[in-house]
Write a protein that holds these residues in place. Structure first.
Motif, short mmCIF file in Angstrom:
data_model
loop_
_atom_site.label_atom_id
_atom_site.label_comp_id
_atom_site.label_asym_id
_atom_site.label_seq_id
_atom_site.Cartn_x
_atom_site.Cartn_y
_atom_site.Cartn_z
N PHE A 131 2.65 -9.20 -55.98
CA PHE A 131 1.49 -9.83 -55.36
C PHE A 131 1.73 -11.30 -55.04
N GLU A 132 2.17 -12.05 -56.02
CA GLU A 132 2.28 -13.50 -55.84
C GLU A 132 3.50 -13.90 -55.01
N LEU A 133 4.57 -13.16 -55.15
CA LEU A 133 5.80 -13.56 -54.47
C LEU A 133 6.10 -12.73 -53.23
N GLU A 134 5.93 -11.44 -53.35
CA GLU A 134 6.26 -10.59 -52.20
C GLU A 134 5.06 -10.36 -51.28
N GLU A 135 3.93 -10.83 -51.70
CA GLU A 135 2.73 -10.84 -50.88
C GLU A 135 2.26 -9.46 -50.45
#
Lengths: 175, 239
Positions: A131-135
């Motif tokens: 979620f936070e990095l690969e969106e």
């Protein structure tokens, strides 16, 4: 027959080129060391290559690929013979120019992030990375993890708290 | 079930600590080296190609294949019974020693990718050349000394060699050669010898790779690894 085979190969190649860079990055944040990352990435895409013809499109392609990556990374972590990795990539021996310093700084931050992520449980780490990095959207995260959406949310919020604490332990300032 | 709002990502949240946001942003700037990705792609296509993607099961590359074949091999413990039922299949494990010398100085192959690919199914079906059949009969008729016990070291070593093939072919080769020394005739022999060829080719040691490939072809003329070996040899710069 041959044409079909070639076409399939070409499709796979396009899929690889589009998704391999982000999958490689995700694998690193999921705890796959730099020396192992190419091999684990290959494992992921061996599976993709094998299963792509049967992919029915019930989920987004990238969600499907990330799901495979999560499982391969998990298997990798469990393998007893995984090489001991240095916690970070080798830093540039000299960093004099502004771009070099910037890159050095970036790597230090990534190393700090990796140490913080290492403090999380695998389940929370996976949610956070996707979620936070690969969106990915939370729906995609839940699909990749094959867990209920609410479970994914719960893991995300818990993971964020743990990340903040780990960040402070690493010397970051509490928000 | 309520439709949750998508949370704001930490690094887009101004209320979040700037250092923490910068840490997350830094990871976004990480990019894999293009050459590395190309090597991985080549490895997938070589090892898992089996038919360019049409074949449903031919996808495994070096790793998975190797993993699968090695696991199977260990399970079977290179049993003589298996060899017998296989009839001399090309992918037959525990090959006769006389073949090994053929490999010359070279290094060995194992085939991580390719070899594995086909070998698991190829084993029993294998079509054998007359020579193979002879060799097989010899093996069987010699009532052989029990095949060497593969043991965990066998599988672990060959898996490690296979896994290193893309990222570090020199290391992969060293491990394969160590496997050859420690487990000259194990269930993973064909894989190992194919891997040696592939590693040599990856290291651009063309002449040695070709010699090893010739020996490999002579020993396993129907190996599923051969197309991948040929492809790897074609990529070497030396004639």
């Amino acid at each position: 027959m041959q044409a079909a085979s070639q076409s399939s190969t070409h499709d796979f190649t396009a899929v690889f080129r589009e998704h391999a860079p982000s999958v490689h990055r995700a694998l690193r944040r999921l705890g796959v060391g730099g020396a192992d990352a190419p091999d684990v990435l290959q494992e992921v895409f061996v599976v993709v290559h094998k299963k792509l013809p049967g992919f029915e499109g019930r989920s987004q392609l990238r969600t499907w690929i990330y799901g495979i990556a999560l499982r391969v990374a998990s298997d990798h972590r469990k393998r007893a013979y995984v090489r001991r990795e240095r916690p970070t990539d080798a830093l540039p021996e000299r960093a004099g120019s502004a771009p070099e310093l910037k890159e050095l700084e970036r790597r230090e931050r990534v190393a700090m992030l990796d140490r913080a992520l290492a403090a999380l449980s695998p389940e929370k780490r996976e949610v956070l990375v996707l979620f936070e990095l690969e969106e990915l959207t939370m729906k995609e995260v839940a699909a990749a993890l094959e867990c209920p959406l609410m479970t994914a949310y719960a893991r995300l919020y818990s993971a964020r708290e743990e990340l903040r604490k780990a960040y402070v332990r690493e010397g970051g300032t509490p928000s | 079930m309520s439709e949750e709002r998508e949370p704001v990502r930490l690094r887009d949240d101004p209320a979040e600590d700037a250092g923490l946001r910068a840490m997350l942003e830094a990871a976004q700037g990480e990019h894999a080296d293009d050459a590395l990705l190309e090597r991985v792609l080549a490895g997938v296509l070589a090892g898992g190609g089996g038919g360019g993607g049409t074949s449903g099961g031919g996808g495994a590359t070096a790793f998975s294949k190797l993993a699968a074949s090695t696991a199977a091999a260990v399970a079977v413990a290179a049993s003589v019974a298996w060899i017998a039922s296989t009839g001399v299949g090309p992918a037959t494990p525990a090959p006769p020693a006389h073949v090994v010398p053929g490999m010359g100085d070279a290094v060995a192959p194992l085939d991580a990718g390719p070899a594995d690919t086909g070998r698991s199914d190829a084993g029993p079906v294998a079509t054998a050349s007359e020579e193979d059949a002879d060799a097989g009969r010899r093996v069987l008729s010699r009532a052989p000394a029990p095949p060497p016990d593969p043991g965990p070291g066998d599988a672990a070593l060959i898996l490690a060699a296979t896994r290193a093939r893309v990222s570090d072919p020199a290391r992969s080769l060293a491990l394969a050669l160590e496997h050859r020394e420690r487990f000259p005739e194990s269930a993973a022999t064909e894989d190992r010898e194919a891997l040696v060829v592939l590693d040599l080719a990856a290291l651009d040691r063309g002449p040695e790779a070709r010699r090893a490939a010739e020996s490999f072809r002579a020993r396993w003329p129907r190996s599923a690894a051969l197309p991948h070996i040929d492809a790897a040899l074609a990529r070497t710069s030396s004639p």
